[in-house]
Structure formats: C-alpha cells, structure tokens
Design an enzyme around this catalytic site. Structure first.
Site, short mmCIF file in Angstrom:
data_model
loop_
_atom_site.label_atom_id
_atom_site.label_comp_id
_atom_site.label_asym_id
_atom_site.label_seq_id
_atom_site.Cartn_x
_atom_site.Cartn_y
_atom_site.Cartn_z
N HIS A 157 1.27 -0.92 0.01
CA HIS A 157 -0.41 -0.01 0.10
C HIS A 157 1.19 1.23 0.10
O HIS A 157 1.37 1.85 1.12
CB HIS A 157 -1.07 0.04 0.94
CG HIS A 157 -2.30 1.08 1.11
ND1 HIS A 157 -2.52 2.22 1.02
CD2 HIS A 157 -3.41 0.74 1.21
CE1 HIS A 157 -3.13 3.18 1.21
NE2 HIS A 157 -3.99 1.59 1.17
N GLU A 261 0.00 0.97 -5.76
CA GLU A 261 0.33 -0.20 -4.91
C GLU A 261 -0.12 -1.03 -5.40
O GLU A 261 -1.46 -1.90 -5.60
CB GLU A 261 -1.59 0.00 -4.19
CG GLU A 261 -1.41 1.74 -3.28
CD GLU A 261 -2.79 1.32 -2.69
OE1 GLU A 261 -3.78 0.16 -1.72
OE2 GLU A 261 -3.26 2.90 -2.60
C1 BG6 Z 1 -6.70 1.67 -0.51
C2 BG6 Z 1 -7.75 1.51 -0.62
O1 BG6 Z 1 -5.70 0.46 -0.95
O2 BG6 Z 1 -6.38 1.82 0.72
C3 BG6 Z 1 -9.66 1.94 -0.20
O3 BG6 Z 1 -8.28 1.06 -2.55
C4 BG6 Z 1 -8.94 2.55 0.69
O4 BG6 Z 1 -10.42 1.96 -0.49
C5 BG6 Z 1 -7.25 2.85 1.14
O5 BG6 Z 1 -10.01 3.12 1.55
C6 BG6 Z 1 -6.92 2.55 2.55
O6 BG6 Z 1 -7.59 1.98 3.23
P1 BG6 Z 1 -7.20 2.58 5.24
O7 BG6 Z 1 -7.96 0.85 6.40
O8 BG6 Z 1 -6.17 2.36 5.36
O9 BG6 Z 1 -7.86 3.80 5.67
#
Ligand code: BG6
Length: 284
Positions: A157, A261
C-alpha cells in the site's frame, strides 16, 4: 548498514540513501534519496503500534479491503492483519545493497485477530527490504507451512510523495481495465490518470512489463515495477475522505501524496501445503 533501534530498523546506504522500517506492520515509514523523502507519511500517523500506519508502505495481507463475503476472510479487519502485527526482525542479509528481513507467522498476530481468519492457515511471511543508491525493493515470500491449502491476497500500500497533486499524472495504464471502487464500474482507461477528485481504482491484470510512473509537470518522479503482482491500486482520498480520517494530517496532505499499490487483489492466491509464493515491488 542497518541498525536495530528497538521499535524500528534503520538502513543506510554508503551513497546516502536511507530507509526506516517499523517492526509494527514491517511498515517502511521513511525512504530518502539525496536527503529527499520519497514516501508520504501523515504527521498524524500512529507509530506506537496502536493503529495501522497512515503513510509509508503498509503491507496488506491476507485480504485487501474488507473481508470477502462467504469466504474465510469475511470477519477479518480491513486490509487484514499484517499491518497491525509486530513482525520479527530476522536480521541483515547483504550489505551493498543493504537488505534486511522481517518475518510474520501466526504467533506474531494478536490471537483475537488471528481467530477471525476462518482458515486453519499455518503460514510464514518473509519480507525483504533492499536499499540501493536509488532503488527500494520490497520482496515478499508467503509459505504454506501447514497441511491445508489457504487463500490470500497481497498488496504493497505504497504512499508516494508528490509536490502538488494538480501537476501529477499516473502513466502506463492507458488501455488497462480498472474497477472504480467508488462506483463499482469496470472501465478501460483511455488517458493518463490526473486528479481532481477522490480516486479509488483497481487496475486488473496489468502486464508485468508495464512500469507505472508518476510524472509531475510532465517529468517522471517515481517509477514502480512489479514482479508477480498483476494488479495495481491507484488511490487518492481527496478532500472529504482525508477530512474524515483522524490520522490523516495535515488535512491538505492529500495534495502531496498518491498511492500506487502493486498487489494480487482482483482474485485470491491459492497456496497448497508446502508451496511458496513470491512477489516484489521495485521503487525508483
Ligand atoms: C486503498 C483502498 O488501498 O486503501 C481504499 O483501495 C481505502 O478503498 C484505502 O480507502 C485506505 O484504507 P485504510 O484502511 O488504510 O483507511
């Protein structure tokens, strides 16, 4: 060289690049080249192990997004448990480039969370961070150490730091099919991704030969290469979603980041007993 500073490991390359990896989530929270930060990290990110880190490179396993209906991941928290578990530091493996490894098995995952994965999975995940003068490579191996097959998804991510989102284009994805997670529509892209609102896009089955680049004012500032990771999420929360995340600060931080990501998230990897799966992302 690398140094174990308790809750984090710091890598330093002889030519000046550095990387800092928190043991919590094995989350890379800082990568610098020539003194410049390459990743975006929220000023409000929790670095004390109380919440997944907002920024850097959180690791997503064994499910991307919410748990999937009628699937062993159904009850798991969003993005699984790798990012909220404290990994074991396994040590440094090479010195130039400097590489370090972290491991995660069921015993590192808080029991209450582990129990939410309705599969008897015995697994070992090893992540290797390799820092060279200008590259940061993050490789993962997932081993099935048990006697039953299990399914999982994986995603890096990665929050990339940019100067100003209005001048950013994500390149390399024209002609690729993506799921817009905000509308649930599948679309084939006919132009580079430029930003003027929230985007949450899952590009599916993007050939490995495609390098995904981020250009600012037309000049490439980030390049992402993928091995064995067919999908790629492009995400920017924009104003309202950033406003709703307590750990996202400053509130205009969405202007200085874009997530690219690499992952295996549009389907599950099925891992047989004794099998090993590996993948990596390379950032330049
Ligand atoms: C991304 C997703 O990878 O992560 C999104 O595609 C999500 O939908 C984002 O909002 C952040 O996620 P989190 O759980 O870290 O707030």
């Amino acid at each position: 060289m690398s140094s174990d500073n308790g809750d984090r490991v710091i890598l330093t390359h002889p030519l000046g690049a550095t990387a800092t990896i928190l043991k919590y989530g094995a989350t890379c929270i800082l990568w610098t080249v020539g003194g410049a930060e390459r990743l975006w990290l929220s000023e409000g990110a929790h670095l004390d192990g109380s919440k997944a880190v907002r920024g850097g490179i959180p690791l997503v396993f064994p499910v991307f997004g919410p748990g999937k209906k009628n699937h062993p991941t159904e009850a798991l928290p969003q993005h699984g448990f790798a990012r909220t578990s404290t990994w074991e530091f396994l040590g440094q493996t090479t010195s130039d480039p400097v590489a370090v490894q972290f491991g995660l098995g069921p015993e590192q995952v808080p029991e209450a969370t582990r129990a939410l994965w309705a599969t008897p999975a015995d697994f070992l995940v090893v992540v290797t961070f390799t820092l060279s003068a200008t590259l940061l490579t993050t490789a993962v191996e997932v081993a099935n150490t048990g006697s039953a097959a299990f399914d999982f998804q994986w995603l890096f991510h990665t929050y990339l730091r940019v100067q100003a989102i209005d001048s950013v284009a994500v390149q390399g994805l024209v002609g690729q099919t993506r799921l817009n997670q905000l509308t649930s529509a599948d679309v084939t892209d006919s132009h580079e991704v430029v930003f003027s609102e929230e985007y949450d896009l899952v590009y599916k089955q993007v050939p490995e030969s495609v390098a995904i680049t981020v250009a600012e004012h037309g000049a490439v500032t980030h390049t992402t290469r993928r091995v064995n990771l067919p999908d790629a999420v492009v995400w920017n929360p924009w104003i309202a979603k950033a406003g709703g995340m307590a750990d996202f600060t400053p509130k205009d931080g969405y202007r200085h980041m874009v997530c690219v990501e690499p992952g295996h998230v549009s389907s599950f990897v099925s891992l047989a007993p004794g099998a090993l799966w590996h993948a990596s992302q390379e950032l330049l």
